[in-house]
Write a protein that holds these residues in place. Structure first.
Motif, PDB file in Angstrom:
ATOM      1  N   SER A 148       0.954  -1.421   0.213  1.00  0.00           N
ATOM      2  CA  SER A 148       0.037   0.110   0.131  1.00  0.00           C
ATOM      3  C   SER A 148       0.666   1.252  -0.115  1.00  0.00           C
ATOM      4  O   SER A 148       1.771   0.973   0.486  1.00  0.00           O
ATOM      5  N   ALA A 149       0.108   2.683  -0.458  1.00  0.00           N
ATOM      6  CA  ALA A 149       0.972   3.573  -0.538  1.00  0.00           C
ATOM      7  C   ALA A 149       0.214   4.610  -0.678  1.00  0.00           C
ATOM      8  O   ALA A 149      -0.537   4.895  -1.174  1.00  0.00           O
ATOM      9  N   VAL A 150       0.755   5.851   0.134  1.00  0.00           N
ATOM     10  CA  VAL A 150       0.497   7.196  -0.288  1.00  0.00           C
ATOM     11  C   VAL A 150       1.263   7.296  -1.087  1.00  0.00           C
ATOM     12  O   VAL A 150       2.270   8.222  -1.060  1.00  0.00           O
ATOM     13  N   LEU A 151       0.790   8.538  -2.883  1.00  0.00           N
ATOM     14  CA  LEU A 151       1.354   9.128  -3.428  1.00  0.00           C
ATOM     15  C   LEU A 151       0.506  10.062  -3.571  1.00  0.00           C
ATOM     16  O   LEU A 151      -0.643  10.496  -3.438  1.00  0.00           O
ATOM     17  N   ALA A 152       1.545  11.183  -3.745  1.00  0.00           N
ATOM     18  CA  ALA A 152       1.404  12.871  -3.624  1.00  0.00           C
ATOM     19  C   ALA A 152       1.956  12.971  -5.295  1.00  0.00           C
ATOM     20  O   ALA A 152       2.993  12.961  -5.716  1.00  0.00           O
ATOM     21  N   GLU A 153       1.116  13.776  -6.190  1.00  0.00           N
ATOM     22  CA  GLU A 153       1.422  14.611  -6.804  1.00  0.00           C
ATOM     23  C   GLU A 153       1.971  15.781  -7.367  1.00  0.00           C
ATOM     24  O   GLU A 153       1.715  16.893  -6.292  1.00  0.00           O
ATOM     25  N   ARG A 154       3.602  15.644  -7.473  1.00  0.00           N
ATOM     26  CA  ARG A 154       4.472  16.911  -7.192  1.00  0.00           C
ATOM     27  C   ARG A 154       5.100  17.380  -8.412  1.00  0.00           C
ATOM     28  O   ARG A 154       6.250  15.747  -8.921  1.00  0.00           O
ATOM     29  N   ASP A 155       5.058  17.952  -9.198  1.00  0.00           N
ATOM     30  CA  ASP A 155       6.188  18.814 -10.092  1.00  0.00           C
ATOM     31  C   ASP A 155       5.912  17.421 -11.243  1.00  0.00           C
ATOM     32  O   ASP A 155       6.875  17.779 -11.844  1.00  0.00           O
ATOM     33  N   GLY A 156       4.690  17.540 -10.946  1.00  0.00           N
ATOM     34  CA  GLY A 156       3.990  16.677 -12.487  1.00  0.00           C
ATOM     35  C   GLY A 156       4.421  14.877 -12.590  1.00  0.00           C
ATOM     36  O   GLY A 156       4.209  14.164 -13.510  1.00  0.00           O
ATOM     37  N   LYS A 157       4.654  14.862 -11.665  1.00  0.00           N
ATOM     38  CA  LYS A 157       4.753  13.158 -10.911  1.00  0.00           C
ATOM     39  C   LYS A 157       4.111  12.932 -10.110  1.00  0.00           C
ATOM     40  O   LYS A 157       4.511  13.206  -8.812  1.00  0.00           O
ATOM     41  N   LEU A 158       3.948  11.343  -9.928  1.00  0.00           N
ATOM     42  CA  LEU A 158       3.401  11.213  -8.971  1.00  0.00           C
ATOM     43  C   LEU A 158       4.655  10.242  -7.967  1.00  0.00           C
ATOM     44  O   LEU A 158       5.411   9.465  -8.260  1.00  0.00           O
ATOM     45  N   GLN A 159       4.599  10.504  -6.337  1.00  0.00           N
ATOM     46  CA  GLN A 159       5.701   9.922  -5.675  1.00  0.00           C
ATOM     47  C   GLN A 159       5.127   9.682  -4.324  1.00  0.00           C
ATOM     48  O   GLN A 159       3.992   9.987  -4.099  1.00  0.00           O
ATOM     49  N   ILE A 160       6.236   8.752  -3.385  1.00  0.00           N
ATOM     50  CA  ILE A 160       5.727   8.211  -2.544  1.00  0.00           C
ATOM     51  C   ILE A 160       5.517   8.693  -1.570  1.00  0.00           C
ATOM     52  O   ILE A 160       7.042   8.955  -1.130  1.00  0.00           O
ATOM     53  N   VAL A 161       4.743   8.901  -0.682  1.00  0.00           N
ATOM     54  CA  VAL A 161       4.872   9.731   0.353  1.00  0.00           C
ATOM     55  C   VAL A 161       5.164   9.258   2.162  1.00  0.00           C
ATOM     56  O   VAL A 161       5.674   9.035   2.744  1.00  0.00           O
ATOM     57  N   GLN A 162       4.152   7.952   2.196  1.00  0.00           N
ATOM     58  CA  GLN A 162       4.070   6.926   2.941  1.00  0.00           C
ATOM     59  C   GLN A 162       3.688   5.257   1.751  1.00  0.00           C
ATOM     60  O   GLN A 162       3.033   5.154   1.304  1.00  0.00           O
ATOM     61  N   GLU A 163       3.884   3.938   2.284  1.00  0.00           N
ATOM     62  CA  GLU A 163       4.251   2.932   1.965  1.00  0.00           C
ATOM     63  C   GLU A 163       4.013   2.004   3.243  1.00  0.00           C
ATOM     64  O   GLU A 163       4.726   2.364   3.896  1.00  0.00           O
ATOM     65  N   HIS A 164       3.720   1.002   3.009  1.00  0.00           N
ATOM     66  CA  HIS A 164       3.733  -0.765   3.991  1.00  0.00           C
ATOM     67  C   HIS A 164       3.744  -1.300   2.296  1.00  0.00           C
ATOM     68  O   HIS A 164       3.086  -1.744   2.030  1.00  0.00           O
ATOM     69  N   GLN A 165       5.127  -2.523   2.962  1.00  0.00           N
ATOM     70  CA  GLN A 165       4.874  -3.958   2.513  1.00  0.00           C
ATOM     71  C   GLN A 165       4.062  -4.696   3.513  1.00  0.00           C
ATOM     72  O   GLN A 165       5.109  -4.757   4.675  1.00  0.00           O
ATOM     73  N   SER A 166       3.757  -5.391   3.205  1.00  0.00           N
ATOM     74  CA  SER A 166       3.228  -6.968   4.013  1.00  0.00           C
ATOM     75  C   SER A 166       3.852  -8.379   3.306  1.00  0.00           C
ATOM     76  O   SER A 166       3.174  -8.441   2.329  1.00  0.00           O
ATOM     77  N   MET A 167       4.826  -8.592   3.421  1.00  0.00           N
ATOM     78  CA  MET A 167       5.284 -10.417   3.073  1.00  0.00           C
ATOM     79  C   MET A 167       4.690 -11.272   3.032  1.00  0.00           C
ATOM     80  O   MET A 167       4.651 -11.407   4.462  1.00  0.00           O
ATOM     81  N   LEU A 168       4.074 -12.642   2.207  1.00  0.00           N
ATOM     82  CA  LEU A 168       4.335 -13.884   2.690  1.00  0.00           C
ATOM     83  C   LEU A 168       5.044 -14.258   3.484  1.00  0.00           C
ATOM     84  O   LEU A 168       6.284 -13.965   3.258  1.00  0.00           O
ATOM     85  N   PRO A 169       4.289 -15.146   4.088  1.00  0.00           N
ATOM     86  CA  PRO A 169       5.470 -16.137   5.203  1.00  0.00           C
ATOM     87  C   PRO A 169       6.574 -16.914   4.246  1.00  0.00           C
ATOM     88  O   PRO A 169       5.864 -17.253   3.327  1.00  0.00           O
ATOM     89  N   ALA A 170       7.594 -17.370   4.403  1.00  0.00           N
ATOM     90  CA  ALA A 170       8.903 -18.078   3.746  1.00  0.00           C
ATOM     91  C   ALA A 170       8.004 -19.539   3.516  1.00  0.00           C
ATOM     92  O   ALA A 170       7.442 -19.239   4.790  1.00  0.00           O
ATOM     93  N   PRO A 171       7.875 -20.205   2.932  1.00  0.00           N
ATOM     94  CA  PRO A 171       7.661 -21.451   2.560  1.00  0.00           C
ATOM     95  C   PRO A 171       8.682 -22.352   3.600  1.00  0.00           C
ATOM     96  O   PRO A 171       9.548 -21.900   4.189  1.00  0.00           O
ATOM     97  N   LYS A 172       7.434 -23.190   4.453  1.00  0.00           N
ATOM     98  CA  LYS A 172       8.280 -23.921   5.359  1.00  0.00           C
ATOM     99  C   LYS A 172       8.837 -25.150   5.214  1.00  0.00           C
ATOM    100  O   LYS A 172       8.749 -25.511   3.760  1.00  0.00           O
ATOM    101  N   LYS A 173      10.157 -25.236   5.038  1.00  0.00           N
ATOM    102  CA  LYS A 173      10.888 -26.452   4.415  1.00  0.00           C
ATOM    103  C   LYS A 173      11.205 -27.756   5.084  1.00  0.00           C
ATOM    104  O   LYS A 173      10.681 -27.927   6.378  1.00  0.00           O
TER     105      LYS A 173
END
Length: 173
Positions: A148-173
């Motif tokens: 998920s990200a919040v993007l703001a348009e600055r100087d004509g381009k979208l830029q990340i202001v805030q982001e969050h990433q939730s990775m899937l758990p690694a597969p069990k071996k």
């Protein structure tokens, strides 16, 4: 303690949510901002965010950490959260992205983007992703999750202001 219990009981009985001036102000501001987004602006921003997603995925596949760093707002607050860490310094984000150029055979994909235009020039996007490639010692890697990200348009381009990433758990071996 008794007064608090009576207040909660009264709200439940009347079926009214708890309220606070700060929450009411935030709700009013969000409602007013959303009301200022025209259909044309909403469509323009949705197209811009969709193009931003594709460009960002292409930059990842190319291992272009400098271009990826350019997707972050160059000034103002920055919040990047994921993997149990909270990063607020641009140099930390740059260091994180620098390792990308050492990987090879990179492939990136995404699904189900949800775009919400919050105000003119500001949008939130949430999607699922998958990254694959090989580490410098040629070991295959694959990870994915939700982003998920919040993007703001600055100087004509979208830029990340805030982001969050939730990775899937690694597969069990």
């Amino acid at each position: 303690m008794r007064n608090w219990f009576v207040l909660v009981l009264g709200m439940v009985a009347c079926n009214k949510p708890a309220s606070s001036p700060a929450r009411d102000d935030a709700t009013r501001a969000t409602t007013e901002a959303s009301a200022t987004v025209t259909d044309a602006e909403r469509q323009r921003m949705e197209q811009a965010v969709t193009a931003w997603i594709k460009t960002t995925m292409d930059q990842w596949e190319q291992g272009d950490s400098a271009a990826l760093m350019g997707t972050y707002a160059p000034t103002g607050p920055l919040v990047s959260a994921g993997n149990g860490e909270l990063i607020t310094a641009r140099d930390s984000v740059a260091n994180m992205l620098a390792g990308l150029s050492q990987t090879s055979d990179r492939k990136a994909s995404y699904q189900s983007p949800k775009i919400d235009v919050l105000a003119p020039g500001i949008a939130a996007v949430t999607l699922t992703y998958r990254f694959e490639g090989k580490t410098p010692d040629k070991k295959a890697f694959s990870n994915g999750g939700a982003y998920s990200a919040v993007l703001a348009e600055r100087d004509g381009k979208l830029q990340i202001v805030q982001e969050h990433q939730s990775m899937l758990p690694a597969p069990k071996k």
